[in-house]
Design an enzyme around this catalytic site. Sequence first.
Site, PDB file in Angstrom:
ATOM      1  N   GLY A   1      -7.692   0.979  13.901  1.00 24.07           N
ATOM      2  CA  GLY A   1      -6.381   0.451  13.557  1.00 24.07           C
ATOM      3  C   GLY A   1      -5.377   0.873  14.607  1.00 24.07           C
ATOM      4  O   GLY A   1      -5.718   1.532  15.595  1.00 24.07           O
ATOM      5  N   GLY A   2      -4.117   0.482  14.386  1.00 26.63           N
ATOM      6  CA  GLY A   2      -3.085   0.770  15.370  1.00 26.63           C
ATOM      7  C   GLY A   2      -2.866   2.248  15.596  1.00 26.63           C
ATOM      8  O   GLY A   2      -2.494   2.664  16.689  1.00 26.63           O
TER       9      GLY A   2
ATOM     10  N   ASP B   1      -0.397   1.843  -3.508  1.00 28.94           N
ATOM     11  CA  ASP B   1      -0.731   0.821  -2.497  1.00 28.94           C
ATOM     12  C   ASP B   1      -2.089   0.212  -2.814  1.00 28.94           C
ATOM     13  O   ASP B   1      -2.922   0.008  -1.932  1.00 28.94           O
ATOM     14  CB  ASP B   1      -0.734   1.428  -1.092  1.00 28.94           C
ATOM     15  CG  ASP B   1      -0.722   0.352  -0.002  1.00 28.94           C
ATOM     16  OD1 ASP B   1      -0.342  -0.795  -0.302  1.00 28.94           O
ATOM     17  OD2 ASP B   1      -1.107   0.658   1.141  1.00 28.94           O
TER      18      ASP B   1
END
Length: 599
Positions: free
Chosen positions: A20-21, A141
């Site tokens: 991921g980033g 989330d």
Amino acid sequence: MAETRLIQSRYRLIELIGRGGMGEVWRALDESLGRQVAVKCLKPVGPQHDGAFTRVLRERFRREARVAASLQHRGVTVVHDFGEDEGMPYLVMELLDGRNLSQLLEENEQHPLPVEHVVDIAEQVADALGYTHRRGIVHRDLKPANIMRLTDGTVKICDFGIARPDHGIGMSSRLTTTGLAMGTPHYMSPEQISGKEVDHRSDLYSLGCVLYEIATGAPPFDQEDAWAVLVGHRDTPPEPPRTHRAELPGFFDRVVLDLLAKAPDERPADAGDLRRRIVLGRTGGRPALGPGPLARPGTGLPPVPREKALPAWTRSMTAGRPATGSTPPPAERPDPAAGLTGRWTAATPAAPDTGSFVSVSAGPPAADLLATLEGRHSAGIDLGRLGRWAEAAQVHREVAAQRLRLLGPDHPDTLAARYEVAYTLGRLGRWAEALETYQDVARIRETVLGADHPDTFAARYEAGIGLGRLGRDAEALEVYRSLVEDRTRTAGEAAPETLRARHGLGVSLGRLGRWEEALAEAREVCALRERTLGPDHPDTVVSRREVATGLGWLGRWSEALVAYRQVAEARTRTLGPDHPRTLAARQDEAHCRERLGQT
């Protein structure tokens, strides 16, 4: 990071399985115990990152470790270890053999999952949530990308990076300092969106959104427009899942609609209650519906509660696409979730996304830096949502400069960063600089993307605002007039962006003293907005106030009073009687009464 790297003389990284980033997940060997594990690493951040941003990322990473390590349940990913190696935080977890629900839907070409799988997933997640909630943990989330289904059918909840622990965990719950998104819009509860305190019932609402999606192929509110998604969560009754898929059992329909009740008190009391309903329905018993919402007469749907309007920060929130990408955006609109991929970066297929970080494709040597810049870009937008415009401006300048160096001046992502620079400059009152940047971005976008591209239109619109702020109203009028023509031609006269341009046109006419024309424009825009958006939509109310302003300037105070009163009433309904905008509308109403000689 070399494949043979050994962390803490124990964990040997073997294969990159997720990226991921801001981080990576590796399949690794625990050489002390001779077992395979997953190691999640927070990638080092360079000096270009501000301290607050870095601190929040590291604290969020630690939170995930501490919260997950405190949970021991078959439905929660097991954490074995946590530490730092040469300044790099790492998290050692059980190695899972399976796919998250988002990936399962994508592999199924966005068709819903088999009914028996959906019911089984619902029961297992309810069981795991019941355990975490009893431990005082609210996930906050929950979404398809954070729920794994293993090859043996076991379902596990992952990624507790923004979970709220109880006081025994010993960590600060304030991880929004830099405005990192606390949740995903398509799966956020109404109270979470409104910035209210959330409890375990917020997770139940998010689970309802997840179950709706895996059962029908799309989340309950699957619009491209951010405002539409948020308003949908707030006060639009969802269509029953069986209207999209008749084979779903009736009990499942009722369970999901109860989970999606707008008011927390109208949802199942807890995850244990939810699991009992699912078990009873699956085994043929009659589920106890508990405190679920009362149906509206003749519809079988939950009632629409009276709630306050969404907070101001949601107006700049980007809906993006749901985790599964079930509804592709229009062909001409760049996908905000796609990031730095496509023809601009010679990308190769990415490793599976872990759900915790921004997914990016592997590609040229600069791919990691580009992914980091994407995260920085989002963080800058979030800083703006918090009103920290000077910090946001600095972040966007740095991102723009680095994208310019890596991608060139004409790349869409470079232009997106420059657009945000201009926006922050405007919020800081530096309109001359903002206008120059907007005009330059509009010119390049017209060349690169085309004159009718939505991003080109957006830059032209903001340039019109800049001209108006600088008192160059005649020039602003011409910008808006041409934009109205182009928006009408490409999207139609009732499209929201067409009406926004017409609103700017009317404002410019008023500033030039052409109040008869300004009033006529405002009335037409108000009527169209009321018909398409509703009488209480913020854009409609703004137009109605513009009507009142025009009537006042023309000395028609009796009519202006009626319009101002309508504005005040709408804002009272949506924002509450004590909101500053409501009070300002009441003050406008009082001014009209004074002009009419009334007390």
